[in-house]
Design an enzyme around this catalytic site. Structure first.
Site, PDB file in Angstrom:
ATOM      1  N   TRP A 131       0.844  -1.188   0.000  1.00  0.00           N
ATOM      2  CA  TRP A 131       0.000   0.000   0.000  1.00  0.00           C
ATOM      3  C   TRP A 131       0.891   1.254   0.000  1.00  0.00           C
ATOM      4  O   TRP A 131       1.882   1.270   0.740  1.00  0.00           O
ATOM      5  CB  TRP A 131      -0.863  -0.037   1.260  1.00  0.00           C
ATOM      6  CG  TRP A 131      -2.149   0.690   1.096  1.00  0.00           C
ATOM      7  CD1 TRP A 131      -2.361   2.005   1.368  1.00  0.00           C
ATOM      8  CD2 TRP A 131      -3.388   0.144   0.645  1.00  0.00           C
ATOM      9  NE1 TRP A 131      -3.669   2.312   1.084  1.00  0.00           N
ATOM     10  CE2 TRP A 131      -4.323   1.192   0.646  1.00  0.00           C
ATOM     11  CE3 TRP A 131      -3.805  -1.132   0.231  1.00  0.00           C
ATOM     12  CZ2 TRP A 131      -5.644   1.032   0.257  1.00  0.00           C
ATOM     13  CZ3 TRP A 131      -5.115  -1.299  -0.154  1.00  0.00           C
ATOM     14  CH2 TRP A 131      -6.025  -0.227  -0.142  1.00  0.00           C
TER      15      TRP A 131
ATOM     16  N   HIS B  44      -0.318  -6.109   5.889  1.00  0.00           N
ATOM     17  CA  HIS B  44      -1.118  -6.249   4.655  1.00  0.00           C
ATOM     18  C   HIS B  44      -0.242  -6.470   3.432  1.00  0.00           C
ATOM     19  O   HIS B  44      -0.558  -6.032   2.327  1.00  0.00           O
ATOM     20  CB  HIS B  44      -2.046  -5.044   4.487  1.00  0.00           C
ATOM     21  CG  HIS B  44      -3.006  -4.940   5.614  1.00  0.00           C
ATOM     22  ND1 HIS B  44      -4.255  -5.514   5.595  1.00  0.00           N
ATOM     23  CD2 HIS B  44      -2.847  -4.406   6.856  1.00  0.00           C
ATOM     24  CE1 HIS B  44      -4.833  -5.312   6.768  1.00  0.00           C
ATOM     25  NE2 HIS B  44      -4.003  -4.643   7.541  1.00  0.00           N
TER      26      HIS B  44
ATOM     27  N   HIS C 251      -2.730 -11.977   2.045  1.00  0.00           N
ATOM     28  CA  HIS C 251      -2.912 -11.818   3.494  1.00  0.00           C
ATOM     29  C   HIS C 251      -4.384 -11.836   3.873  1.00  0.00           C
ATOM     30  O   HIS C 251      -5.261 -11.666   3.029  1.00  0.00           O
ATOM     31  CB  HIS C 251      -2.276 -10.502   3.968  1.00  0.00           C
ATOM     32  CG  HIS C 251      -3.040  -9.298   3.503  1.00  0.00           C
ATOM     33  ND1 HIS C 251      -2.897  -8.768   2.240  1.00  0.00           N
ATOM     34  CD2 HIS C 251      -3.980  -8.529   4.116  1.00  0.00           C
ATOM     35  CE1 HIS C 251      -3.707  -7.730   2.102  1.00  0.00           C
ATOM     36  NE2 HIS C 251      -4.380  -7.558   3.226  1.00  0.00           N
TER      37      HIS C 251
ATOM     38  N   ASP D 270      -7.348 -10.097   6.503  1.00  0.00           N
ATOM     39  CA  ASP D 270      -7.662  -8.947   7.362  1.00  0.00           C
ATOM     40  C   ASP D 270      -8.374  -9.471   8.604  1.00  0.00           C
ATOM     41  O   ASP D 270      -9.316 -10.262   8.490  1.00  0.00           O
ATOM     42  CB  ASP D 270      -8.661  -8.005   6.667  1.00  0.00           C
ATOM     43  CG  ASP D 270      -8.049  -7.168   5.557  1.00  0.00           C
ATOM     44  OD1 ASP D 270      -6.838  -7.230   5.340  1.00  0.00           O
ATOM     45  OD2 ASP D 270      -8.843  -6.427   4.925  1.00  0.00           O
TER      46      ASP D 270
ATOM     47  N   HIS E 206      -8.608  -4.447  11.883  1.00  0.00           N
ATOM     48  CA  HIS E 206      -8.037  -3.578  10.845  1.00  0.00           C
ATOM     49  C   HIS E 206      -8.916  -2.343  10.601  1.00  0.00           C
ATOM     50  O   HIS E 206      -8.419  -1.249  10.367  1.00  0.00           O
ATOM     51  CB  HIS E 206      -7.876  -4.397   9.557  1.00  0.00           C
ATOM     52  CG  HIS E 206      -7.365  -3.641   8.382  1.00  0.00           C
ATOM     53  ND1 HIS E 206      -6.276  -2.803   8.438  1.00  0.00           N
ATOM     54  CD2 HIS E 206      -7.796  -3.606   7.074  1.00  0.00           C
ATOM     55  CE1 HIS E 206      -6.059  -2.285   7.236  1.00  0.00           C
ATOM     56  NE2 HIS E 206      -6.967  -2.754   6.407  1.00  0.00           N
TER      57      HIS E 206
ATOM     58  N   HIS F 186     -15.579  -3.918   3.320  1.00  0.00           N
ATOM     59  CA  HIS F 186     -14.961  -4.513   4.518  1.00  0.00           C
ATOM     60  C   HIS F 186     -15.996  -4.659   5.640  1.00  0.00           C
ATOM     61  O   HIS F 186     -16.099  -5.694   6.285  1.00  0.00           O
ATOM     62  CB  HIS F 186     -13.793  -3.649   5.021  1.00  0.00           C
ATOM     63  CG  HIS F 186     -12.512  -3.816   4.260  1.00  0.00           C
ATOM     64  ND1 HIS F 186     -12.261  -3.166   3.088  1.00  0.00           N
ATOM     65  CD2 HIS F 186     -11.411  -4.555   4.524  1.00  0.00           C
ATOM     66  CE1 HIS F 186     -11.054  -3.497   2.650  1.00  0.00           C
ATOM     67  NE2 HIS F 186     -10.505  -4.334   3.502  1.00  0.00           N
TER      68      HIS F 186
ATOM     69  N   GLU G  16      -7.054 -11.370   0.878  1.00  0.00           N
ATOM     70  CA  GLU G  16      -6.720 -10.434  -0.199  1.00  0.00           C
ATOM     71  C   GLU G  16      -5.393 -10.788  -0.864  1.00  0.00           C
ATOM     72  O   GLU G  16      -4.511 -11.370  -0.235  1.00  0.00           O
ATOM     73  CB  GLU G  16      -6.642  -9.004   0.366  1.00  0.00           C
ATOM     74  CG  GLU G  16      -7.976  -8.516   0.885  1.00  0.00           C
ATOM     75  CD  GLU G  16      -7.909  -7.229   1.698  1.00  0.00           C
ATOM     76  OE1 GLU G  16      -8.878  -6.452   1.641  1.00  0.00           O
ATOM     77  OE2 GLU G  16      -6.902  -7.007   2.414  1.00  0.00           O
TER      78      GLU G  16
HETATM   79  N1  LIG Z   1      -8.214  -1.505   3.956  1.00  0.00           N
HETATM   80  C1  LIG Z   1      -7.206  -1.910   3.004  1.00  0.00           C
HETATM   81  C2  LIG Z   1      -5.829  -1.536   3.437  1.00  0.00           C
HETATM   82  C3  LIG Z   1      -5.655  -0.128   3.721  1.00  0.00           C
HETATM   83  O1  LIG Z   1      -6.570   0.665   3.649  1.00  0.00           O
HETATM   84  C4  LIG Z   1      -4.305   0.271   4.065  1.00  0.00           C
HETATM   85  C5  LIG Z   1      -3.335  -0.700   4.199  1.00  0.00           C
HETATM   86  C6  LIG Z   1      -2.051  -0.321   4.530  1.00  0.00           C
HETATM   87  C7  LIG Z   1      -1.735   0.995   4.720  1.00  0.00           C
HETATM   88  C8  LIG Z   1      -2.712   1.961   4.590  1.00  0.00           C
HETATM   89  C9  LIG Z   1      -4.013   1.595   4.261  1.00  0.00           C
HETATM   90  N2  LIG Z   1      -5.002   2.527   4.120  1.00  0.00           N
HETATM   91  C10 LIG Z   1      -4.781   3.878   4.321  1.00  0.00           C
HETATM   92  O2  LIG Z   1      -5.661   4.693   4.181  1.00  0.00           O
HETATM   93  C11 LIG Z   1      -7.201  -3.385   2.895  1.00  0.00           C
HETATM   94  O3  LIG Z   1      -7.619  -4.039   3.831  1.00  0.00           O
HETATM   95  O4  LIG Z   1      -6.752  -3.883   1.907  1.00  0.00           O
HETATM   96 ZN   LIG Z   2      -8.731  -5.336   3.374  1.00  0.00          ZN
HETATM   97 ZN   LIG Z   3      -5.647  -6.070   3.967  1.00  0.00          ZN
END
Ligand SMILES: N[C@@H](CC(=O)c1ccccc1NC=O)C(=O)O
Ligand SMILES: [Zn+2]
Ligand SMILES: [Zn+2]
Length: 207
Positions: free
Chosen positions: A17, A47, A51, A53, A57, A158, A170
Site C-alpha cells: 500500500w 497487509h 494476506h 484482514d 483492521h 470490509h 486479499e
Molecule cells: N483496507 C485496506 C488496506 C488499507 O486501507 C491500508 C493498508 C495499509 C496501509 C494503509 C491503508 N489505508 C490507508 O488509508 C485493505 O484491507 O486492503
Molecule cells: Zn482489506
Molecule cells: Zn488487507
C-alpha cells in the site's frame, strides 16, 4: 495430490500500500558471527502480499488475528471468473451453485502488473456479503489488495463482510487457476495483537 500455490512471493520489491512498510529480510547474525547459524529478521506491513484482514483492521472493537477461528481458513472453495467488471455484487454470483462451498474466490484479473501497486481495482458491493452469508460462505478471496476501491476511506465492503461474519482474504494469485472446486488452506500466524497477517494460500486440486 496436486497443490496450487496462490500466494504472492515475498521479496524486497513486493508492492505494498502506498507509504506502507515495505517487506524486508536481513540476516541479523551470520553463521560466521555466531559460529553456528544464520538468523534473519523480517519487517513488513501486516497487509503485505497475500494476506487476511482481521476485523480490528477497520474496527477498534474487532477481533485480532489470533482470535479468528481456524475453520475460516480451511475448506471447500469455488474459484469463479468475474473479470471485466468494475465491481461485483450479489447479482454477479446469483447463478453459482454454492452448495458444499464455504469459500468463494473471485478472479477479477483487474491487477495486471503485479510488480506495481494498482491504482484501480475491481471492488465488492455491499450487497454481496449478506447474500453469500445466506448461502453458507464464510470466506471471500480476491486477487487484488483490497475488497474496497483503493481510495475508499469508509470501506463499505470490509464492514459488510465483517457484519456477515465472513473472512477477508486479499492478494491471492489466480492467473493460472481454472474455475472450479478446490480445497483452500490459508492459515495466518497466531499474532495476538495484529490487524492482519500474510498467509501461505494454497488450493488442493481434487481431480
Ligand atoms: N483496507 C485496506 C488496506 C488499507 O486501507 C491500508 C493498508 C495499509 C496501509 C494503509 C491503508 N489505508 C490507508 O488509508 C485493505 O484491507 O486492503
Ligand atoms: Zn482489506
Ligand atoms: Zn488487507
Amino acid at each position: 495430490m496436486k497443490i496450487i500455490d496462490i500466494s504472492q512471493k515475498l521479496h524486497h520489491g513486493t508492492p505494498v500500500w502506498p507509504g506502507d512498510t515495505p517487506y524486508s529480510f536481513q540476516l541479523n547474525w551470520t553463521k560466521e558471527q555466531t559460529g553456528s547459524v544464520n538468523v534473519g529478521q523480517l519487517t513488513m506491513s501486516t497487509h503485505t502480499g497475500t494476506h487476511i484482514d482481521a476485523p480490528y483492521h477497520f474496527d477498534h472493537n474487532g477481533k485480532k488475528v489470533a482470535d479468528l477461528p481456524l475453520e475460516r481458513f480451511i475448506g471447500p472453495a469455488l474459484v469463479v471468473n468475474v473479470s471485466g467488471k468494475t465491481s461485483i455484487g450479489a447479482e454477479d454470483v446469483q447463478h453459482l451453485d454454492l452448495t458444499e462451498i464455504s469459500k468463494l474466490l473471485l478472479k477479477t484479473s483487474s491487477w495486471e502488473n503485479k510488480s506495481e501497486f494498482p491504482s484501480e481495482i475491481t471492488f465488492l458491493q455491499e450487497d454481496l456479503a449478506p447474500y453469500l452469508m445466506q448461502q453458507g460462505v464464510d470466506l471471500i478471496g480476491v486477487d487484488v489488495p483490497s475488497v474496497d476501491p483503493i481510495d475508499s476511506k469508509n470501506l463499505p465492503a470490509h464492514h459488510s463482510i465483517e457484519n456477515s461474519h465472513i473472512q477477508i482474504l486479499e492478494g491471492i494469485v489466480l492467473d493460472e487457476v481454472e474455475e472450479g472446486i478446490y480445497d483452500l488452506i490459508a492459515l495466518p500466524l497466531p499474532l495476538t495483537e495484529a490487524d492482519g497477517c500474510p498467509v501461505r494460500a494454497i488450493l488442493i486440486d481434487r481431480t
